[in-house]
Design a protein around this motif. Structure first.
Motif, mmCIF file in Angstrom:
data_model
loop_
_atom_site.group_PDB
_atom_site.id
_atom_site.type_symbol
_atom_site.label_atom_id
_atom_site.label_comp_id
_atom_site.label_asym_id
_atom_site.label_seq_id
_atom_site.Cartn_x
_atom_site.Cartn_y
_atom_site.Cartn_z
ATOM 1 N N LEU A 47 -4.599 43.588 29.921
ATOM 2 C CA LEU A 47 -5.332 43.351 31.164
ATOM 3 C C LEU A 47 -4.798 42.132 31.905
ATOM 4 C CD1 LEU A 47 -8.992 44.008 29.944
ATOM 5 C CD2 LEU A 47 -7.644 45.455 31.467
ATOM 6 N N ASN A 48 -4.478 41.085 31.184
ATOM 7 C CA ASN A 48 -4.026 39.851 31.831
ATOM 8 C C ASN A 48 -2.737 40.052 32.609
ATOM 9 O OD1 ASN A 48 -6.223 38.628 30.727
ATOM 10 N ND2 ASN A 48 -5.118 37.381 29.248
ATOM 11 N N SER A 49 -1.797 40.815 32.048
ATOM 12 C CA SER A 49 -0.526 41.021 32.732
ATOM 13 C C SER A 49 -0.723 41.784 34.038
ATOM 14 C CB SER A 49 0.447 41.771 31.818
ATOM 15 O OG SER A 49 -0.056 43.053 31.481
ATOM 16 N N VAL A 50 -1.619 42.765 34.025
ATOM 17 C CA VAL A 50 -1.886 43.553 35.235
ATOM 18 C C VAL A 50 -2.639 42.723 36.267
ATOM 19 C CG1 VAL A 50 -3.104 45.568 36.138
ATOM 20 C CG2 VAL A 50 -1.863 45.733 33.979
ATOM 21 N N LEU A 51 -3.644 41.983 35.830
ATOM 22 C CA LEU A 51 -4.485 41.219 36.752
ATOM 23 C C LEU A 51 -3.731 40.056 37.386
ATOM 24 C CD1 LEU A 51 -7.699 41.174 34.550
ATOM 25 C CD2 LEU A 51 -7.437 42.375 36.724
ATOM 26 N N GLY B 199 -14.076 38.035 43.257
ATOM 27 C CA GLY B 199 -15.358 37.867 42.584
ATOM 28 C C GLY B 199 -15.948 39.198 42.144
ATOM 29 N N TYR B 200 -15.831 40.208 43.002
ATOM 30 C CA TYR B 200 -16.319 41.539 42.643
ATOM 31 C C TYR B 200 -15.531 42.106 41.468
ATOM 32 C CZ TYR B 200 -17.593 46.465 43.137
ATOM 33 O OH TYR B 200 -18.040 47.739 42.894
ATOM 34 N N LEU B 201 -14.200 41.904 41.472
ATOM 35 C CA LEU B 201 -13.361 42.385 40.383
ATOM 36 C C LEU B 201 -13.700 41.669 39.084
ATOM 37 C CD1 LEU B 201 -10.993 44.109 39.415
ATOM 38 C CD2 LEU B 201 -9.440 42.301 40.187
ATOM 39 N N TRP C 288 -17.559 34.535 28.295
ATOM 40 C CA TRP C 288 -16.360 35.129 28.881
ATOM 41 C C TRP C 288 -15.433 35.566 27.751
ATOM 42 C CZ3 TRP C 288 -15.382 37.285 33.239
ATOM 43 C CH2 TRP C 288 -14.066 37.548 33.633
ATOM 44 N N PRO C 289 -15.002 36.836 27.708
ATOM 45 C CA PRO C 289 -14.256 37.373 26.563
ATOM 46 C C PRO C 289 -13.001 36.573 26.225
ATOM 47 C CG PRO C 289 -14.958 39.146 27.999
ATOM 48 C CD PRO C 289 -15.264 37.860 28.723
ATOM 49 N N ALA C 290 -12.815 36.335 24.942
ATOM 50 C CA ALA C 290 -11.637 35.635 24.424
ATOM 51 C C ALA C 290 -11.481 36.012 22.962
ATOM 52 C CB ALA C 290 -11.777 34.132 24.582
ATOM 53 N N HIS C 291 -10.236 35.945 22.494
ATOM 54 C CA HIS C 291 -9.945 36.235 21.085
ATOM 55 C C HIS C 291 -8.910 35.223 20.616
ATOM 56 C CE1 HIS C 291 -8.783 39.331 17.765
ATOM 57 N NE2 HIS C 291 -9.497 38.319 17.307
ATOM 58 N N GLY C 292 -9.357 34.257 19.843
ATOM 59 C CA GLY C 292 -8.438 33.203 19.431
ATOM 60 C C GLY C 292 -8.044 32.359 20.625
ATOM 61 N N LYS C 293 -6.751 32.245 20.857
ATOM 62 C CA LYS C 293 -6.249 31.478 21.993
ATOM 63 C C LYS C 293 -6.058 32.331 23.248
ATOM 64 C CE LYS C 293 -3.786 28.076 19.147
ATOM 65 N NZ LYS C 293 -2.472 27.435 18.885
ATOM 66 N N VAL C 294 -6.280 33.626 23.122
ATOM 67 C CA VAL C 294 -6.091 34.524 24.262
ATOM 68 C C VAL C 294 -7.421 34.694 24.995
ATOM 69 C CG1 VAL C 294 -5.318 36.794 25.017
ATOM 70 C CG2 VAL C 294 -4.294 35.734 22.981
ATOM 71 N N VAL C 295 -7.458 34.294 26.251
ATOM 72 C CA VAL C 295 -8.672 34.372 27.071
ATOM 73 C C VAL C 295 -8.450 35.386 28.180
ATOM 74 C CG1 VAL C 295 -10.304 33.071 28.500
ATOM 75 C CG2 VAL C 295 -9.150 31.953 26.571
ATOM 76 N N LEU C 296 -9.461 36.179 28.455
ATOM 77 C CA LEU C 296 -9.370 37.165 29.532
ATOM 78 C C LEU C 296 -9.130 36.464 30.863
ATOM 79 C CD1 LEU C 296 -9.644 40.108 30.525
ATOM 80 C CD2 LEU C 296 -12.105 39.709 30.721
ATOM 81 N N PHE C 297 -8.167 36.952 31.617
ATOM 82 C CA PHE C 297 -7.833 36.371 32.922
ATOM 83 C C PHE C 297 -9.019 36.523 33.873
ATOM 84 C CE2 PHE C 297 -6.044 36.694 37.208
ATOM 85 C CZ PHE C 297 -5.310 35.527 37.273
#
Length: 233
Positions: free
Chosen positions: A142-146, A163-165, A199-208
């Motif tokens: 998701l991060n690469s696309v966003l 904001g809507y996205l 806000w979703p995150a897994h370890g050091k990777v956080v959702l953009f």
């Protein structure tokens, strides 16, 4: 490359971009149009300061110019519209609106609904994939696309769209986590898959976060943009 004939035709026309401010004012007083061509590959817009009759006449002229190259205008895709009605160009919506709280009108540029729906579809498709994958994998996808999408649309009035996205993105990822851990309470999932703020995150990777992207207006530079190659001597 074939459409360079269109660039050259507009460039040497009396009401084209090389007309001086005095010549443009004189043409307006005489009831003649002024115009600028904006082109990217085979997508182009001819902005006209004039009437609809002027736009229709220029459309016929351009059709004749392109016919010499074996090209023709598509009746379905060739649109004549007023700036108050707006148009979509390269994923942007360009339209004049009244500024909130004032009586003044300005031209606003913001992501078109079609572009927004396209990125939402990509987010939804990614979040409906196999839940056996680690959340980290989903976040990377998701991060690469966003990042690419927001980088393209940050030069405009895009804050509301971002904001809507963000709202849509959060719900899709949270639903994916819920399907992955159907019997785990949300409080435990929040501690496991966020930094404490939900806000979703897994370890050091956080959702953009699209809403955190700083937006700005593109400043028109006219003829100051340098050519990609030096002029021939």
């Amino acid at each position: 490359m074939a459409l360079s004939v269109l660039d050259e035709y507009i460039a040497r026309s009396p009401g084209g971009p090389h007309a001086t401010p005095y010549q443009r004012v004189k043409r307006r007083r005489s009831g003649l149009p002024n115009y600028r061509l904006i082109r990217y590959a085979d997508d182009w817009v001819l902005a006209i300061s004039g009437t609809r009759a002027h736009a229709e006449a220029l459309r016929e002229e351009i059709a004749e110019v392109l016919s010499g190259m074996g090209l023709r205008l598509s009746p379905e895709k060739t649109l004549i519209t007023h700036i108050d009605e707006g148009l979509d160009f390269l994923g942007w919506r360009i339209q004049r609106h009244r500024k909130r709280g004032t009586s003044k009108h300005y031209v606003y540029v913001y992501p078109a609904k079609k572009a927004l729906h396209a990125i939402m579809a990509k987010v939804k498709a990614a979040c409906w994939q196999n839940t056996n994958l680690p959340l980290e994998v989903l976040l990377h996808q998701l991060n690469s696309v966003l990042r690419g999408w927001t980088a393209h649309f940050k030069y405009g009035c895009s804050s509301a769209t971002f904001g809507y996205l963000r709202h849509y993105l959060w719900h899709q990822v949270i639903r994916w986590i819920g399907r992955k851990h159907r019997r785990t309470p949300w409080r435990q999932l929040r501690r496991r898959y966020s930094k404490g703020d939900g806000w979703p995150a897994h370890g050091k990777v956080v959702l953009f976060n699209p809403a955190a992207v700083h937006t700005g207006r593109y400043r028109y530079r006219g003829q100051k943009i340098p050519r990609p190659w030096p002029s021939a001597i």
